[in-house]
Design an enzyme around this catalytic site. Structure first.
Site, PDB file in Angstrom:
ATOM      1  N   ASP A 483      37.853  41.909  44.950  1.00 29.53           N
ATOM      2  CA  ASP A 483      38.436  43.043  44.245  1.00 29.53           C
ATOM      3  C   ASP A 483      37.289  44.017  43.963  1.00 29.53           C
ATOM      4  O   ASP A 483      36.119  43.623  44.001  1.00 29.53           O
ATOM      5  CB  ASP A 483      39.092  42.550  42.949  1.00 29.53           C
ATOM      6  CG  ASP A 483      39.762  43.686  42.182  1.00 29.53           C
ATOM      7  OD1 ASP A 483      40.254  44.631  42.835  1.00 29.53           O
ATOM      8  OD2 ASP A 483      39.781  43.627  40.948  1.00 29.53           O
ATOM      9  N   ASP A 845      39.376  39.617  39.098  1.00 35.29           N
ATOM     10  CA  ASP A 845      39.333  39.502  37.644  1.00 35.29           C
ATOM     11  C   ASP A 845      40.477  38.674  37.069  1.00 35.29           C
ATOM     12  O   ASP A 845      40.561  38.459  35.874  1.00 35.29           O
ATOM     13  CB  ASP A 845      39.328  40.890  36.996  1.00 35.29           C
ATOM     14  CG  ASP A 845      40.538  41.720  37.400  1.00 35.29           C
ATOM     15  OD1 ASP A 845      41.507  41.142  37.928  1.00 35.29           O
ATOM     16  OD2 ASP A 845      40.528  42.942  37.187  1.00 35.29           O
ATOM     17  N   ASP A 849      45.177  39.985  40.643  1.00 36.03           N
ATOM     18  CA  ASP A 849      44.792  39.172  41.787  1.00 36.03           C
ATOM     19  C   ASP A 849      45.319  37.743  41.711  1.00 36.03           C
ATOM     20  O   ASP A 849      44.947  36.903  42.529  1.00 36.03           O
ATOM     21  CB  ASP A 849      43.255  39.124  41.894  1.00 36.03           C
ATOM     22  CG  ASP A 849      42.639  40.507  41.866  1.00 36.03           C
ATOM     23  OD1 ASP A 849      43.178  41.383  42.541  1.00 36.03           O
ATOM     24  OD2 ASP A 849      41.638  40.705  41.167  1.00 36.03           O
TER      25      ASP A 849
END
EC number: 7.2.2.-
Length: 1204
Positions: A483, A845, A849
Site C-alpha cells: 500500500d 495498514d 487492505d
C-alpha cells in the site's frame, strides 16, 4: 469410494464463500451398524480408531446413500485441494411449544422467510445441522440446507425500515430464538480429559504406544520406560498449551455474552440480555461507549465506532443510517461496496452516537452468534484454513517411501530369522521392530521445529503471528504488494497548499504554513466541515488527512449535544467554531447535519452543513477526477487536467473540493447521496505532501537486490503513485512507464484497452517533493524482463479482468503501479498474482487492505495492535522494514525444516541399516545402545539444531520449497550410501582381523578380566548361537565385535550428518554462531570417543560393548574421518554448488514450470509486446499466450534461473 453425483444426494453448502463445502446425504442402516460394532469388538477398537481418523469411512461403512431430505447423517467435504471430510448428525428442532395451532403460522413467520420455509407441517419441526458453529436448516421448498442466524439478503432498503423499524412481534421473536439459537459466541474451555484423549489418539502417539508394547514384549525395558516417561511429559505440555489457548479464547468472547441492551418489539421498549437478540430485532443505542453484541444495520442516527478489532487501525469510523431507497434491489446490491458503512459490527466499540431528528439511534440486528464479524474471527481461530504448502505434502510422501523401505527390511528379517529356525513369535517381533526403527513418527513434526523458534525471534522484533504455518511460506516470497499511504509514505500528510478555483479559473496557489491568510469562502468552509473527525478525550481523532486539513483552519470542534437548528427539533450535532487563532469569520459556527462517509469505491465523502442562521450547503471532498465529474462543467477550469498532472507528477497527494447550496424544506437525513453529490460547484485542489518514510528506499533496494519484485497497490491518483514509485526506486528513471487504460463501451457488452506512454511533467524546483537527484543510485526492478513498467487504475484493472482476461497475465508480469484500487480489487489482484505462481506478500495498514492481507501468502499489517485479525502477521513498528526481516526469518525457518527433515530421515536410516546388518548374525543393538542413540544423541540435536538464526543478508534466490528436488534427494541418497558403505566395511573388516572370534568376545583384549559375562543381557535377547550351531558356544547376548563396531560407527555417524546438514549461509548464520549446538556436538563427540577408547569393564558391560585392540579403534576413527570428509565435500562441492546446478539446468535445457516464468519466455519472443499507442477492442484481440499454462512447480533454484 466415489460419491453419487445425483442432485438429491449431493449439494453445495456456502456456494462461492470462503468456507464452501460439498454435502452428501446418508441414512443409517441397522445391519451395517451391527456389523461395524462387531468389527470394533473383534479388532479390539482398532477399527473404531481408524474410523475416528477417517470419518468418511465411518459413514460409508455404517450408512447408505440417500437424498438429503431423508438423511439422518450428512458427510461434508471441503472444496479446496485438501478435500477434508467431516461427519454431522441431523437434528430436529421442535417449535410445537411455541406455535399452538395451524392458525398461528402467519403471526410467527412471513411466507418468504426461511423460518416459514423450514417449518415442517403438521409436525412443527425444523431439520437442522451445525457445521463449524453455524446452524443450517432444511428449506423444504428449495430442497437445500440454508444458514440461519442472519437477516435474509433479499430485503430491500425500504423493507428493512418498514418491516423491522418498529421491531418484531413477541411470537416472531420466540420462533426465531428457537430456530436461530442464542446470540452467543460460546467457546467453552475444553476439559482437560477431552484434550488428553484427543492428543493420545493422535497417530503419532498411537504409533508410539504400538512401539512401546512391542519393546516390552522384547524386554527392551529401559527404552520403553524412557518413552513412557517422555510421552506423558510431551502430551502434558501440549495439553497445557491447548488449554491455555482455550482459556484465552474464552476470555476474548466471554464479555460478549453478558451485555444488556435496549430492544423494541411491537409492544414497546424493553431491557434484555444480548443473548436473547435475534435477526430482525430492533435495538436502541444509547449515548456513551458500548460494545456491540451483534452485527446490526443502522436505520436512524449516526455512530462513531472503533473497529481496531477488525482492521488493526484505531482511527474512528463513521457509520450512517441505511437510506430509504424505493427500489427493488436487495439492500447490499443497492449500497454496493459501501454497505459496510451502514453496518455496526459485533465486537467493535461504539464511541459516540448522534441521534436523528427525533434524537434516537436505532439499528436492526443483522447477524447473531457465530455469524457475526466477531464470530467469524473466533471461527477462523477454531477452524484455521489449512495451507497448501508442498513441503508438508512431500514430507508425508517421503514417510510413505520410508514405510516401503521398512517393508523390504521386514521381508529380509523374516527370511533371515526363519531360515535360522527361530520361533514364529520371535520372527514377528523382529520384523515389526524394523518398522519402529525405519519410520520415525516424528518426521512430519520435525518440519515445525524451525517455526517455533522463528516465531519467538519475530516476537522479540515486534512482529506478531497468528498463523505460524505461514512462516515457512515467507521464505518463498518473490513478490510484495505495498500500500502507499502510511506504508511507503508517511501516514501524517503535511498540508502543502490550496489551489482555489473561481469562475472556472484557478487562482494563485496558497502555501502552508507560510500563508495564513486564507480568505473566508466556500473553499475555506469545505476545509472546516468536510471531514469525519471527532473529539475523543479532548483530542481530535480521525483520518490523518482530515486532521491536517482541519488544523490548518485554526477552528475547533464543539462536539456537544442538543444544538437547536432552524426548522428542526433538538438533535445531537457537531458544531465547528472559530478558534482563538482563527481569522475573523462572518459566522459564529457551522453545524454538520449529516455525513456521507468516505467510500473507497466512490472515492469521495460528503457532508451537509449549515451556518448559524444560514442556509444548508453540501460539501464534497475526494479524488479530483471523481469530484470534477460531479461538478457542473462550467465551474471546472479548462486547465484542470494539466494542473492536476503538474502536482501529482511531483508526488503530491491532491484532493478535489466542491460544494452546492441545498434547498430548504427537505430534512437532511431524507436526502440521498445521489441528490447531494450532483450539480456541484468546483472549489479547487487541496495539495498535500506525501513524503516517503526514511526506511522505504533502503528496504525496496534490499528486496530488489534479492530479486524480490515490488508492486504498489494504492487508492491514490495514478500520477502521484507513479512519482512515488520512481522516488522510492520501484521504477528506474531510465525505464518507460506505460499507462494501460481500459474502458467499457457505454450501452454495449464490449470494451477497449489502450497502451500509451505516461506523460512526463517537468516541474519547478520549488514544487518538487522529492527530487530524483536526492535518491542516490536507483534500483533496478528485480523481476522485469524488459525495461518498461505498466501502470493502471482500478477501473482499468476491472475492465481488463472482465473483458480481456487472457491479457491480464501478460500485463501483470510487468505491472508495477496500481492506482485508485478499491479493497475488493486489491484482493482480486493478489489472487491473480497467485494464479501466476508467485508467492505473494501484502503489506498495508490493515484498514482498506484487510481482504488482500488475508488472501496473500503472507499478509503483514502495520498496526500498533499486538495481533490483528486483519492479517497473519502484524508489525508493531509501522515500517516496511519488517518485510525483509520476515522473509529472512521465513527462509531460515524453511532451511531449518529441511535440515531437521534430512537429519531425522538419515538418523533412522543409519540405525535401520545397522540393525539389518546385525540381524544377518541374529544379533541387534542393546537396550542402552538404542537409548543412547535416540535420547542422548538425536533428541538433544533435534532440540538445538534449530537455534541457528537467520542470515542478515537476503540473497538473490530462494531456498527450495520441495523435498523431492534433485539436490535434496541426491544429498539424502549419497549420505545413505556413505553410511551403508562405512557400516558394511566395518562389519566385514572386523571379521578379517586376526583376533576376531565368534565365540570368544574377550580374545582381542588379554588385559580384560577373564571372560566376564553379562548374564542379564544374554538372557534379554534370548537368541541361541550365531549361526554355526556349535554346542560349546557361550550366549553373549548382544555383545559381539560386529555389534561394537557397527554401533560405534553408526552413533558417531549421526553426529557427522548433524554437522554436515546444519546449513549456514546463505539463509542462516554460520553454524559456529549456534553456540549451544556446537557445545552439544562437542560434548556428544567427546562421550562417543570416550566409549571408543575407554576400557572400563562395567561401562562396556552396561552398553553391551566389547574390548577391541587400539589399532582397530583407530581404524574406526579413520573410517569416520573419511566419511566426514567425503560427506562434507559432496555437500559443499555438489549439493550446495549453485553454479553447478544452473549449468546442469542449462545443459539439459530445464526451465521452470512456474506460470510467470513460462510467460516471460513467451513474451521475450514477442517483438510486438508491449504495444504502444494502440487500442484493442474486445473482438479484435487474439490470444497469444499458451493455453496450457497450468500447474505449479518451484524447484530449488527457480527464482531467478536466467540472472545467475
Amino acid at each position: 469410494m466415489g460419491e453419487n453425483p445425483a442432485k438429491s444426494h449431493y449439494a453445495q453448502l456456502n456456494l462461492g464463500e470462503e468456507n464452501e463445502m460439498e454435502i452428501f446425504g446418508y441414512k443409517t442402516q441397522c445391519c451395517r451398524k451391527a456389523l461395524c460394532i462387531a468389527g470394533y469388538i473383534l479388532s479390539c477398537g482398532a477399527l473404531l480408531l481408524l474410523f475416528y481418523w477417517k470419518p468418511e469411512w465411518d459413514v460409508w461403512a455404517n450408512c447408505v446413500p440417500c437424498s438429503l431430505e431423508e438423511a439422518d447423517v450428512v458427510l461434508l467435504r471441503t472444496t479446496d485441494e485438501f478435500r477434508i471430510y467431516s461427519r454431522k448428525n441431523v437434528t430436529w428442532i421442535s417449535v410445537s411449544g411455541i406455535i399452538k395451532s395451524r392458525l398461528d403460522y402467519p403471526s410467527f413467520a412471513e411466507e418468504d422467510s426461511i423460518f416459514s420455509k423450514a417449518l415442517m407441517k403438521p409436525s412443527l419441526q425444523v431439520k437442522s445441522i451445525q457445521v463449524q458453529k453455524i446452524r443450517y436448516v432444511w428449506n423444504i421448498y428449495a430442497k437445500q440446507f440454508q444458514k440461519v442466524g442472519a437477516l435474509e439478503d433479499h430485503h430491500t432498503c425500504s423493507a428493512i425500515h418498514t418491516k423491522f423499524g418498529s421491531g418484531l412481534t413477541c411470537s416472531e421473536q420466540s420462533l426465531r430464538r428457537v430456530i436461530c439459537g442464542p446470540n452467543t459466541i460460546d467457546v467453552p474451555v475444553i476439559p482437560i480429559w477431552k484434550l488428553l484423549i484427543k492428543e493420545v489418539l493422535n497417530p503419532f502417539y498411537v504409533f508410539q504406544l504400538f512401539s512401546v508394547c512391542l519393546w516390552f514384549a522384547e524386554d527392551y525395558m529401559e527404552y520403553a520406560a524412557a518413552i513412557i516417561i517422555m510421552s506423558p511429559l510431551s502430551i502434558s505440555l501440549t495439553v497445557y498449551d491447548l488449554r491455555q489457548q482455550s482459556v484465552k479464547l474464552q476470555r476474548l468472547v466471554e464479555s460478549h455474552n453478558s451485555i444488556m441492551v435496549t430492544g423494541r418489539n411491537k409492544e414497546g421498549f424493553q431491557e434484555l440480555e444480548s443473548h436473547h437478540l435475534v435477526p430482525g430485532d430492533m435495538v436502541v443505542l444509547k449515548e456513551g461507549k458500548a460494545l456491540l453484541p451483534c452485527d446490526a444495520i443502522l436505520i436512524s442516527g449516526q455512530c462513531i465506532v472503533n473497529e481496531s478489532m477488525l482492521t488493526g487501525e484505531s482511527i474512528p469510523v463513521t457509520k450512517t443510517q441505511l437510506p430509504q431507497a424505493d427500489n427493488l434491489k436487495p439492500w447490499k446490491m443497492h449500497c454496493a461496496e459501501d454497505y459496510k458503512k451502514h453496518v455496526l459490527f459485533c465486537g467493535t466499540e461504539v464511541i459516540q452516537t448522534k441521534g436523528d431528528d427525533r434524537g434516537v439511534v436505532k439499528a436492526v440486528v443483522l447477524q447473531t452468534g457465530f455469524n457475526t464479524a466477531k464470530g467469524d474471527l473466533v471461527r477462523s481461530i477454531l477452524y484455521p484454513k489449512p495451507m497448501n504448502f508442498r513441503l508438508y505434502r512431500d514430507a508425508l510422501r517421503f514417510l510413505m517411501c520410508l514405510i516401503a523401505f521398512a517393508a523390504i527390511g521386514m521381508i529380509y528379517t523374516v527370511c533371515v530369522f526363519a531360515l535360522n529356525g527361530e520361533e514364529a513369535g520371535e520372527v514377528v517381533k523382529k520384523a515389526l521392530d524394523v518398522i519402529t526403527i525405519a519410520v520415525p513418527p516424528a518426521l512430519p513434526a520435525a518440519l515445525t521445529t524451525g517455526i517455533i523458534y522463528t516465531q519467538r525471534r519475530l516476537k522479540k522484533k515486534g512482529i506478531f503471528c497468528i498463523s505460524p504455518q505461514r512462516i515457512n511460506m515467507c521464505g518463498q516470497l518473490n513478490l510484495i504488494c505495498f500500500d502507499k499511504t502510511g506504508t511507503l509514505t508517511e501516514d501524517g500528510l503535511d498540508l502543502w497548499g490550496l489551489l482555489p478555483s473561481e469562475g472556472n479559473c484557478f487562482q494563485d496557489v496558497r502555501r502552508f504554513p507560510a500563508d495564513h491568510s486564507l480568505p473566508w469562502g466556500p473553499a475555506f468552509r469545505a476545509m472546516v466541515v468536510c471531514h469525519s473527525l471527532i473529539v475523543l478525550e479532548g483530542k481530535i481523532q480521525g483520518d490523518p488527512l482530515d486532521v491536517k486539513m482541519f488544523e490548518a483552519t485554526n477552528w475547533v470542534i464543539d462536539d456537544s449535544s442538543g444544538h437547536q437548528i432552524e426548522g428542526q427539533r433538538s438533535t445531537h450535532a457537531t458544531v465547528i467554531r472559530p478558534g482563538p487563532k482563527a481569522n475573523t469569520a462572518s459566522v459564529d459556527g457551522i453545524t454538520i447535519l449529516h455525513q456521507f462517509p468516505f467510500s473507497s469505491a466512490l472515492q469521495r465523502m460528503s457532508v451537509i452543513a449549515q451556518e448559524t442562521g444560514g442556509e444548508k450547503q453540501a460539501f464534497t471532498k475526494g479524488a479530483p477526477e471523481m469530484v470534477a465529474t460531479l461538478c457542473r462543467a462550467e465551474t471546472v477550469p479548462s486547465n484542470f487536467e494539466s494542473k492536476l498532472l503538474f502536482y501529482t507528477a511531483q508526488g503530491f497527494r491532491v484532493i478535489g473540493l466542491a460544494y452546492k447550496s441545498l434547498q430548504s424544506g427537505k430534512q437532511s437525513t431524507d436526502l440521498t447521496r445521489e441528490e447531494v453529490e450532483s450539480d456541484l460547484t468546483f472549489l479547487g485542489l487541496l495539495i498535500m505532501e506525501n513524503r516517503l518514510k526514511r526506511e522505504t528506499k533502503p528496504v525496496l533496494e534490499e528486496l530488489s537486490a534479492a530479486h524480490i519484485r515490488s508492486v504498489m497497490v494504492t487508492g491514490d491518483n495514478i500520477q502521484t503513485a507513479v512519482t512515488v514509485a520512481k522516488n522510492a526506486g520501484m521504477i528506474s528513471p531510465t525505464n518507460r512507464v506505460i499507462l494501460v487504460e481500459a474502458n467499457k463501451i457505454p450501452g454495449s457488452f464490449s470494451a477497449s484497452v489502450t497502451w500509451k506512454p505516461l506523460k512526463e511533467n517537468k516541474t519547478e524546483d520549488d514544487g518538487n517533493l522529492d527530487s530524483g537527484s536526492q535518491t542516490g543510485r536507483r534500483i533496478r526492478l528485480a523481476a522485469e524482463p524488459g525495461q518498461f513498467h505498466f501502470a493502471m487504475s482500478g477501473k482499468s484493472y476491472q475492465v481488463v479482468a472482465q473483458y480481456f482476461s487472457h491479457l491480464l497475465p501478460k500485463l501483470l508480469l510487468n505491472a508495477t503501479v496500481f492506482a485508485r484500487m478499491s479493497p475488493s480489487q486489491k484482493s482480486s489482484l493478489v489472487e491473480e498474482f497467485q494464479k501466476l505462481d508467485y508467492f505473494v506478500g501484502m503489506c498495508g495498514d490493515g484498514a482498506n487492505d484487510c481482504g488482500a492481507l488475508k488472501v496473500a501468502h503472507a499478509g503483514i499489517s502495520l498496526s500498533e495492535q499486538e495481533a490483528s485479525v486483519a492479517s497473519p502477521f502484524t508489525s508493531r513498528t509501522p515500517s516496511i522494514a519488517c518485510v525483509p526481516e520476515l522473509i529472512r526469518e521465513g527462509r531460515a525457518a524453511l532451511v531449518t525444516s529441511f535440515c531437521m527433515f534430512k537429519y531425522m530421515a538419515l538418523y533412522s536410516t543409519i540405525q535401520y541399516l545397522g540393525v539389518l546388518l546385525l540381524y544377518w548374525q541374529l544379533n541387534s543393538f542393546g537396550n542402552y545402545q538404542f537409548l543412547f542413540q535416540d535420547l542422548a544423541i538425536t533428541t538433544v540435536i533435534g532440540m538445538t539444531m534449530s537455534f541457528t538464526e537467520a542470515y542478515p543478508k537476503l540473497v538473490p534466490y530462494r531456498p527450495p520449497s520441495q523435498l523431492v528436488s534433485p539436490p535434496l534427494l541426491l544429498s539424502v541418497i549419497l549420505n545413505i550410501l556413505f553410511s551403508l558403505g562405512m557400516q558394511i566395511l566395518g562389519f566385514l573388516m572386523v571379521q578379517k582381523q586376526p583376533w576376531y572370534s565368534k565365540t570368544d568376545i574377550h580374545s582381542a583384549c588379554l588385559s580384560v578380566n577373564n571372560h566376564v559375562e553379562n548374564s542379564s543381557s544374554a538372557s534379554s535377547l534370548g537368541l541361541h548361537g550365531v549361526g554355526g550351531g556349535d554346542p560349546t558356544e557361550v550366549d553373549n547376548g548382544y555383545k559381539s565385535y560386529e555389534n561394537t563396531t557397527v554401533w560405534l560407527l553408526s552413533t558417531i555417524n549421526c553426529l557427522i550428518i548433524a554437522l554436515v546438514f546444519s546449513k549456514g549461509k546463505p539463509f542462516r548464520q554460520p553454524i559456529y554462531t549456534n553456540y549451544v549446538f556446537i557445545m552439544v556436538l562437542v560434548g556428544q563427540l567427546g562421550v562417543c570417543l570416550f566409549l571408543v577408547f575407554a576400557d572400563i569393564d562395567d561401562l562396556y558391560s552396561k552398553m553391551d560393548l566389547v574390548c577391541t585392540p587400539t589399532t582397530w579403534r583407530i581404524s574406526m576413527v579413520m573410517m569416520l574421518a573419511v566419511t566426514l570428509a567425503v560427506s562434507f565435500l559432496v555437500e559443499e562441492a555438489i549439493i550446495e554448488n549453485r553454479a553447478l546446478w544452473l549449468w546442469l539446468k542449462k545443459t539439459f535445457q530445464y526451465h521452470s514450470k512456474s506460470h510467470y516464468k513460462r510467460l516471460q519466455r513467451v513474451l521475450e519472443q514477442d517483438s510486438a509486446w508491449p504495444p504502444l499507442n494502440e487500442t484493442f477492442s474486445l473482438d479484435a484481440v487474439t490470444v497469444s499466450v499458451e493455453e496450457d499454462m497450468e500447474g505449479h512447480s518451484n524447484p530449488t533454484f527457480d527464482s531467478n534461473e536466467d540472472a545467475l
